[in-house]
Design an enzyme around this catalytic site. Sequence first.
Site, PDB file in Angstrom:
ATOM      1  N   ARG A 226       0.853  -1.186   0.000  1.00  0.00           N
ATOM      2  CA  ARG A 226       0.000   0.000   0.000  1.00  0.00           C
ATOM      3  C   ARG A 226       0.891   1.238   0.000  1.00  0.00           C
ATOM      4  O   ARG A 226       1.947   1.252   0.643  1.00  0.00           O
ATOM      5  CB  ARG A 226      -0.917   0.044   1.241  1.00  0.00           C
ATOM      6  CG  ARG A 226      -2.148  -0.842   1.146  1.00  0.00           C
ATOM      7  CD  ARG A 226      -3.128  -0.359   0.079  1.00  0.00           C
ATOM      8  NE  ARG A 226      -4.325  -1.180  -0.021  1.00  0.00           N
ATOM      9  CZ  ARG A 226      -4.528  -2.160  -0.902  1.00  0.00           C
ATOM     10  NH1 ARG A 226      -3.579  -2.472  -1.779  1.00  0.00           N
ATOM     11  NH2 ARG A 226      -5.670  -2.820  -0.936  1.00  0.00           N
ATOM     12  N   HIS A 274      -1.174   0.135 -10.000  1.00  0.00           N
ATOM     13  CA  HIS A 274      -1.911  -0.801  -9.126  1.00  0.00           C
ATOM     14  C   HIS A 274      -2.412  -2.031  -9.897  1.00  0.00           C
ATOM     15  O   HIS A 274      -3.610  -2.317  -9.958  1.00  0.00           O
ATOM     16  CB  HIS A 274      -3.075  -0.093  -8.406  1.00  0.00           C
ATOM     17  CG  HIS A 274      -3.485  -0.812  -7.152  1.00  0.00           C
ATOM     18  ND1 HIS A 274      -3.917  -0.161  -6.024  1.00  0.00           N
ATOM     19  CD2 HIS A 274      -3.516  -2.132  -6.851  1.00  0.00           C
ATOM     20  CE1 HIS A 274      -4.202  -1.055  -5.076  1.00  0.00           C
ATOM     21  NE2 HIS A 274      -3.969  -2.255  -5.563  1.00  0.00           N
TER      22      HIS A 274
HETATM   23  P1  NAP Z   1      -2.231 -11.000   5.181  1.00  0.00           P
HETATM   24  O1  NAP Z   1      -2.364 -12.431   4.822  1.00  0.00           O
HETATM   25  O2  NAP Z   1      -3.202 -10.395   6.133  1.00  0.00           O
HETATM   26  O3  NAP Z   1      -0.740 -10.817   5.740  1.00  0.00           O
HETATM   27  C1  NAP Z   1      -0.304  -9.641   6.313  1.00  0.00           C
HETATM   28  C2  NAP Z   1       1.112  -9.857   6.829  1.00  0.00           C
HETATM   29  O4  NAP Z   1       1.591  -8.603   7.356  1.00  0.00           O
HETATM   30  C3  NAP Z   1       1.165 -10.865   7.981  1.00  0.00           C
HETATM   31  O5  NAP Z   1       2.351 -11.602   7.911  1.00  0.00           O
HETATM   32  C4  NAP Z   1       1.177  -9.948   9.198  1.00  0.00           C
HETATM   33  O6  NAP Z   1       1.805 -10.495  10.351  1.00  0.00           O
HETATM   34  C5  NAP Z   1       2.011  -8.801   8.697  1.00  0.00           C
HETATM   35  N1  NAP Z   1       1.759  -7.602   9.507  1.00  0.00           N
HETATM   36  C6  NAP Z   1       0.599  -6.954   9.718  1.00  0.00           C
HETATM   37  N2  NAP Z   1       0.779  -5.913  10.556  1.00  0.00           N
HETATM   38  C7  NAP Z   1       2.092  -5.924  10.871  1.00  0.00           C
HETATM   39  C8  NAP Z   1       2.899  -5.120  11.718  1.00  0.00           C
HETATM   40  N3  NAP Z   1       2.394  -4.077  12.386  1.00  0.00           N
HETATM   41  N4  NAP Z   1       4.204  -5.425  11.842  1.00  0.00           N
HETATM   42  C9  NAP Z   1       4.728  -6.485  11.189  1.00  0.00           C
HETATM   43  N5  NAP Z   1       4.025  -7.292  10.363  1.00  0.00           N
HETATM   44  C10 NAP Z   1       2.717  -7.014  10.225  1.00  0.00           C
HETATM   45  O7  NAP Z   1      -2.241 -10.076   3.876  1.00  0.00           O
HETATM   46  P2  NAP Z   1      -1.977 -10.502   2.356  1.00  0.00           P
HETATM   47  O8  NAP Z   1      -3.130 -11.239   1.800  1.00  0.00           O
HETATM   48  O9  NAP Z   1      -0.632 -11.148   2.287  1.00  0.00           O
HETATM   49  O10 NAP Z   1      -1.941  -9.060   1.660  1.00  0.00           O
HETATM   50  C11 NAP Z   1      -1.010  -8.068   2.052  1.00  0.00           C
HETATM   51  C12 NAP Z   1      -1.390  -6.742   1.421  1.00  0.00           C
HETATM   52  O11 NAP Z   1      -1.097  -6.741   0.028  1.00  0.00           O
HETATM   53  C13 NAP Z   1      -2.877  -6.404   1.450  1.00  0.00           C
HETATM   54  O12 NAP Z   1      -3.286  -5.905   2.718  1.00  0.00           O
HETATM   55  C14 NAP Z   1      -2.969  -5.345   0.393  1.00  0.00           C
HETATM   56  O13 NAP Z   1      -2.720  -4.070   0.973  1.00  0.00           O
HETATM   57  C15 NAP Z   1      -1.825  -5.683  -0.570  1.00  0.00           C
HETATM   58  N6  NAP Z   1      -2.311  -6.142  -1.890  1.00  0.00           N
HETATM   59  C16 NAP Z   1      -1.920  -5.429  -2.984  1.00  0.00           C
HETATM   60  C17 NAP Z   1      -2.325  -5.843  -4.244  1.00  0.00           C
HETATM   61  C18 NAP Z   1      -1.864  -5.109  -5.469  1.00  0.00           C
HETATM   62  O14 NAP Z   1      -2.328  -5.392  -6.566  1.00  0.00           O
HETATM   63  N7  NAP Z   1      -0.949  -4.184  -5.343  1.00  0.00           N
HETATM   64  C19 NAP Z   1      -3.140  -6.984  -4.382  1.00  0.00           C
HETATM   65  C20 NAP Z   1      -3.528  -7.657  -3.248  1.00  0.00           C
HETATM   66  C21 NAP Z   1      -3.104  -7.234  -2.000  1.00  0.00           C
HETATM   67  P3  NAP Z   1       1.225 -11.807  11.073  1.00  0.00           P
HETATM   68  O15 NAP Z   1       1.593 -12.934  10.135  1.00  0.00           O
HETATM   69  O16 NAP Z   1       1.963 -11.864  12.350  1.00  0.00           O
HETATM   70  O17 NAP Z   1      -0.253 -11.597  11.198  1.00  0.00           O
END
Ligand code: NAP
Length: 311
Positions: A226, A274
Amino acid sequence: MSLNILFAAKSERWTEYEPHLRHWMAEAGLEGRLAPDLGPAEEIDYIIYAPNSGLLDFTPYTRLKAVLSLWAGVEDIVDNETLRVPLTRMVDNGLTEGMVEWVLGQVLRHHLGLDHMRAQQSGAWVPRVPPLARNRPVTVLGLGALGAACAQALAALNFPVTGWSRSPKTVEGVTCLSGPEGLEQALARASILVLLLPLTPGTDTLLNAAHLDQVPRGAVLINPGRGQLVDDEALLDALESGHIAHATLDVFRTEPLPPEHPFWAHPAVTVSPHVASETRAETASWVIIENIRRDVAGLPLNHVVDRQRGY
Ligand code: NAP
């Protein structure tokens, strides 16, 4: 039981999703109505949701059982006080595959020096042999559905991969760190830094001047997470000084990125609009319908957002 399932996303997405959603409803033995407009709000059971649908007030949906987000990032809805039922986020093979492909492509572009090769194409034969992947440490901040898959795919190519998350994790082939001291180590190792964190109060502007400073000089930043994870001014300063050699950015504080934003013209920035990974109707429709099937059967929903944590 006859269900009323509202499809609340941009209208152009409906034609794409409708056949897949209906197919999986039939497979799951779910009956009822599914459409972008179903009449009285108080008769709706489930909402398939995208934040850019314009639906922000859930108060009239008195019979609602769950909201199923088509997006992985839920920062635009997680604080919505009118939403009093479970919210699920998108975790889907198609979305993960797309992100893995995009991240691998961007990492390999920088690792192999593809831009340099093209820029040197002036008749001068100047060999520049890239190091092996084994000598190019990559750090992935965020080890969730997307970050862990990218980290593993990079490790499979032999990159030494360090991952960082909020809670301790084990990901095969990846050095996993967590917490503030873990972040310091993870940043210090990053010759390529990939951001795959969700946007929460805990991650907002995480990559500020101080953290950028901890990354080795000449590192490359790749951000498909993000835009708000990064302090834009601090990044521009780091690019100016050469501390960060290049930034490939897929996400921005304001999207579309305003025409006057300095990222557009910066020679060390790649703007990607994006597109790192899109939720695909073909694969995501099953994820949505499976969750409704589970709820109807009295089973726990998959991928429920922790509203306190923010993701
Ligand atoms: P997810 O499964 O919820 O994983 C989030 C990861 O971030 C987890 O490992 C979490 O830790 C870690 N995290 C959260 N808060 C943190 C903090 N304060 N300090 C350290 N680590 C932290 O999310 P995801 O499905 O992988 O997606 C990640 C992000 O990618 C989405 O939220 C979205 O913003 C972005 N995204 C972008 C696109 C694009 O096209 N650009 C597409 C899809 C998603 P824990 O494992 O300990 O919970």
